[in-house]
Design a protein around this motif. Structure first.
Motif, mmCIF file in Angstrom:
data_model
loop_
_atom_site.group_PDB
_atom_site.id
_atom_site.type_symbol
_atom_site.label_atom_id
_atom_site.label_comp_id
_atom_site.label_asym_id
_atom_site.label_seq_id
_atom_site.Cartn_x
_atom_site.Cartn_y
_atom_site.Cartn_z
ATOM 1 N N ASP A 143 -1.923 -5.308 3.520
ATOM 2 C CA ASP A 143 -3.173 -4.552 3.496
ATOM 3 C C ASP A 143 -3.018 -3.287 4.331
ATOM 4 O O ASP A 143 -2.858 -3.358 5.547
ATOM 5 C CB ASP A 143 -4.318 -5.416 4.044
ATOM 6 N N GLY A 144 -3.054 -2.144 3.669
ATOM 7 C CA GLY A 144 -2.930 -0.869 4.387
ATOM 8 C C GLY A 144 -4.211 -0.062 4.279
ATOM 9 O O GLY A 144 -4.176 1.164 4.411
ATOM 10 N N GLY A 145 -5.323 -0.729 3.996
ATOM 11 C CA GLY A 145 -6.594 -0.011 3.860
ATOM 12 C C GLY A 145 -6.681 0.711 2.532
ATOM 13 O O GLY A 145 -5.781 0.611 1.696
ATOM 14 N N PRO A 146 -7.779 1.442 2.314
ATOM 15 C CA PRO A 146 -7.936 2.182 1.057
ATOM 16 C C PRO A 146 -6.943 3.344 0.959
ATOM 17 O O PRO A 146 -6.632 3.969 1.982
ATOM 18 C CB PRO A 146 -9.378 2.695 1.105
ATOM 19 N N CYS A 147 -6.441 3.618 -0.245
ATOM 20 C CA CYS A 147 -5.461 4.700 -0.438
ATOM 21 C C CYS A 147 -6.162 6.042 -0.287
ATOM 22 O O CYS A 147 -7.201 6.260 -0.908
ATOM 23 C CB CYS A 147 -4.866 4.620 -1.837
ATOM 24 N N ASN A 148 -5.592 6.962 0.484
ATOM 25 C CA ASN A 148 -6.349 8.197 0.694
ATOM 26 C C ASN A 148 -6.107 9.282 -0.353
ATOM 27 O O ASN A 148 -6.898 10.195 -0.471
ATOM 28 C CB ASN A 148 -6.240 8.719 2.129
ATOM 29 N N VAL A 149 -5.047 9.178 -1.147
ATOM 30 C CA VAL A 149 -4.894 10.135 -2.263
ATOM 31 C C VAL A 149 -5.657 9.598 -3.476
ATOM 32 O O VAL A 149 -6.468 10.297 -4.078
ATOM 33 C CB VAL A 149 -3.414 10.389 -2.609
ATOM 34 N N GLY A 150 -5.408 8.361 -3.856
ATOM 35 C CA GLY A 150 -6.240 7.702 -4.857
ATOM 36 C C GLY A 150 -5.802 7.839 -6.300
ATOM 37 O O GLY A 150 -6.262 7.089 -7.151
ATOM 38 N N VAL A 151 -4.954 8.795 -6.630
ATOM 39 C CA VAL A 151 -4.333 8.841 -7.962
ATOM 40 C C VAL A 151 -2.821 8.781 -7.756
ATOM 41 O O VAL A 151 -2.319 9.125 -6.675
ATOM 42 C CB VAL A 151 -4.703 10.113 -8.768
ATOM 43 N N GLU A 152 -2.094 8.353 -8.798
ATOM 44 C CA GLU A 152 -0.662 8.150 -8.670
ATOM 45 C C GLU A 152 0.083 9.456 -8.378
ATOM 46 O O GLU A 152 -0.461 10.550 -8.557
ATOM 47 C CB GLU A 152 -0.097 7.533 -9.961
ATOM 48 N N SER A 153 1.347 9.292 -8.036
ATOM 49 C CA SER A 153 2.176 10.460 -7.750
ATOM 50 C C SER A 153 2.353 11.321 -8.998
ATOM 51 O O SER A 153 2.299 10.835 -10.121
ATOM 52 C CB SER A 153 3.545 9.995 -7.242
ATOM 53 N N THR A 154 2.579 12.589 -8.765
ATOM 54 C CA THR A 154 2.965 13.517 -9.826
ATOM 55 C C THR A 154 4.394 13.182 -10.228
ATOM 56 O O THR A 154 5.246 13.016 -9.355
ATOM 57 C CB THR A 154 2.906 14.960 -9.277
ATOM 58 N N PRO B 152 0.830 -1.215 0.000
ATOM 59 C CA PRO B 152 0.000 0.000 0.000
ATOM 60 C C PRO B 152 0.858 1.256 0.000
ATOM 61 O O PRO B 152 1.908 1.298 0.644
ATOM 62 C CB PRO B 152 -0.766 -0.106 1.326
ATOM 63 N N THR B 153 0.436 2.262 -0.746
ATOM 64 C CA THR B 153 1.010 3.605 -0.597
ATOM 65 C C THR B 153 -0.178 4.558 -0.513
ATOM 66 O O THR B 153 -1.321 4.143 -0.708
ATOM 67 C CB THR B 153 1.932 4.029 -1.775
ATOM 68 N N GLU B 154 0.077 5.825 -0.262
ATOM 69 C CA GLU B 154 -1.024 6.785 -0.147
ATOM 70 C C GLU B 154 -1.693 7.043 -1.499
ATOM 71 O O GLU B 154 -2.827 7.504 -1.552
ATOM 72 C CB GLU B 154 -0.521 8.107 0.456
ATOM 73 N N THR B 155 -1.010 6.738 -2.604
ATOM 74 C CA THR B 155 -1.579 7.024 -3.937
ATOM 75 C C THR B 155 -2.382 5.833 -4.442
ATOM 76 O O THR B 155 -3.603 5.894 -4.549
ATOM 77 C CB THR B 155 -0.458 7.358 -4.931
ATOM 78 N N VAL B 156 -1.675 4.764 -4.794
ATOM 79 C CA VAL B 156 -2.295 3.515 -5.243
ATOM 80 C C VAL B 156 -1.431 2.388 -4.682
ATOM 81 O O VAL B 156 -0.349 2.638 -4.155
ATOM 82 C CB VAL B 156 -2.332 3.417 -6.798
ATOM 83 N N TYR B 157 -1.908 1.156 -4.778
ATOM 84 C CA TYR B 157 -1.084 0.019 -4.345
ATOM 85 C C TYR B 157 0.011 -0.239 -5.387
ATOM 86 O O TYR B 157 -0.201 -0.070 -6.584
ATOM 87 C CB TYR B 157 -1.933 -1.240 -4.162
ATOM 88 N N GLY B 158 1.186 -0.643 -4.885
ATOM 89 C CA GLY B 158 2.301 -0.933 -5.759
ATOM 90 C C GLY B 158 2.629 -2.416 -5.765
ATOM 91 O O GLY B 158 2.220 -3.173 -4.879
ATOM 92 N N LEU B 159 3.347 -2.818 -6.819
ATOM 93 C CA LEU B 159 3.895 -4.165 -6.916
ATOM 94 C C LEU B 159 5.383 -3.990 -6.658
ATOM 95 O O LEU B 159 6.118 -3.502 -7.520
ATOM 96 C CB LEU B 159 3.622 -4.707 -8.317
ATOM 97 N N ALA B 160 5.825 -4.340 -5.423
ATOM 98 C CA ALA B 160 7.151 -3.922 -4.979
ATOM 99 C C ALA B 160 8.177 -5.038 -5.008
ATOM 100 O O ALA B 160 7.893 -6.176 -4.636
ATOM 101 C CB ALA B 160 7.049 -3.369 -3.549
ATOM 102 N N GLY B 161 9.380 -4.679 -5.443
ATOM 103 C CA GLY B 161 10.504 -5.611 -5.422
ATOM 104 C C GLY B 161 11.794 -4.847 -5.148
ATOM 105 O O GLY B 161 11.820 -3.605 -5.248
ATOM 106 N N ASP B 162 12.846 -5.584 -4.817
ATOM 107 C CA ASP B 162 14.162 -4.993 -4.537
ATOM 108 C C ASP B 162 14.644 -4.185 -5.742
ATOM 109 O O ASP B 162 14.932 -4.744 -6.799
ATOM 110 C CB ASP B 162 15.141 -6.130 -4.212
#
Ligand code: TXA
Ligand code: MG
Length: 314
Positions: free
Chosen positions: A158-169, A19-29
């Protein structure tokens, strides 16, 4: 504990839902080419579209940039941690897969507490594109990540719903003048209050010069039509209306209202989730979306609507 398990998986070169504040990410090293390759594979993302590297704090992020212009520091000071990505000249150590062979790297410091906790526990950069299949609607809660990626990932935090909701600028600071590559969670107005006038990159049809500018993106499966006025929407029970502001009770179709009180921040937070729910609703054939006022977060939403409604030339 889940965080320990997440770090363990990342150290093995696996990728997870984050989870991030914008959208969920698919994270790797971010420094492990095998993990980066896995991200491209799971997302079915073309290799010419580079990834954003995420860090717990600005100093760690800037340590991978060859040069850090004063504007980058000013913006970081003001907006990090938060929904801003800065593109800067990269250091050698950044793998080519992360940048698609470009000389620049995209850096971001997210503010979401789970992302922060994971980045600190992992102790290195995490590459994380939005956790959707390439070209589709970005996920803003853990359930949507599961729908997009199913069992392709061993763990979704699971970090709950993203509160910004659109990706980063995304702002390119590698040249003489700042260039906006993607409107997002920090508005152009906020950026320009620090940098002065910013140029805009234009979307392109096929292989972009500046990646991430493909016209067709964020797309639902159903046809999406953009309207300036609600009066343009066919008054039918199978019309889905993605509304903004007051809505008449007599509309016979399905309505999802981004913000009944016309609040752009609220609209952004609901945007991808409501697009997804209208797309999944079996009662509707087509989605009609109202364009929003083209300022602040409205610009970020309109840019996504525009690209979500663009047809792919075949
Ligand atoms: O909010 C976000 O930024 C989310 C969360 C997960 O952090 N991530 C995200 O990543 O939206 P992605 O991969 O879906 O979008 C990354 C954007 C793309 O438009 C890509 O082309 C651009 O950033 N980008 C990445 N590296 C770049 C580079 N070196 N030069 C120019 N553009 C770059
Ligand atoms: Mg994306």
């Amino acid at each position: 504990m889940t965080l320990t398990r997440a770090v363990e998986l990342l150290r093995q070169g696996q990728v997870i839902g984050l989870p991030t504040e914008t959208v969920y990410g698919l994270a790797g090293d971010g420094l492990n080419p095998a993990a980066l390759a896995r991200i491209f594979e799971i997302k079915q993302r073309p290799l010419f579209d580079p990834l954003i590297l995420h860090f717990a704090e600005a100093e760690a992020a800037f340590s991978l940039a060859a040069t850090v212009p004063p504007q980058a520091r000013q913006l970081a000071e003001r907006f990090w941690p938060g929904p801003l990505t800065l593109v800067l000249a990269k250091k050698e150590i950044v793998p080519d897969l992360a940048t698609s062979g470009l000389p620049n790297v995209a850096l971001r410091v997210p503010v979401h507490p789970v992302a922060q906790a994971l980045l600190r526990a992992f102790g290195g950069p995490l590459a994380a594109p939005s956790a959707n299949r390439f070209g589709r609607i970005s996920p803003t809660d853990a359930a949507a990540v599961h729908t997009e990626l199913g069992d392709a990932v061993p763990l979704i935090l699971d970090g709950g719903p993203c509160n910004v909701g659109v990706e980063s600028t995304v702002l390119d600071l590698s040249g003489e003048k700042p260039v906006l590559l993607r409107a997002g969670g920090i508005s152009l107005e906020e950026i320009e209050s620090i940098t002065g006038p910013v140029e805009r990159a234009q979307p392109v049809d096929a292989r972009p010069q500046s990646p991430g500018q493909l016209k067709h993106h964020y797309a639902p499966r159903k046809p999406l039509h953009l309207v300036n006025e609600p009066g343009e929407i066919p008054v039918r029970p199978d019309s889905a209306w993605l509304a903004f502001g007051p809505v008449s009770d007599s509309f016979p179709g399905i309505v999802a209202n981004l913000s009944p009180s016309s609040d752009l921040r609220e609209a952004a937070a609901h945007f991808f989730r409501m697009m997804r729910s209208l797309d999944d609703d079996p009662r509707t054939q087509a989605i009609y979306a109202q364009l929003l006022p083209n300022c602040d977060l409205g610009r970020a939403i309109n840019e996504r609507l525009d690209r979500a409604s663009a047809r792919v030339e075949t």
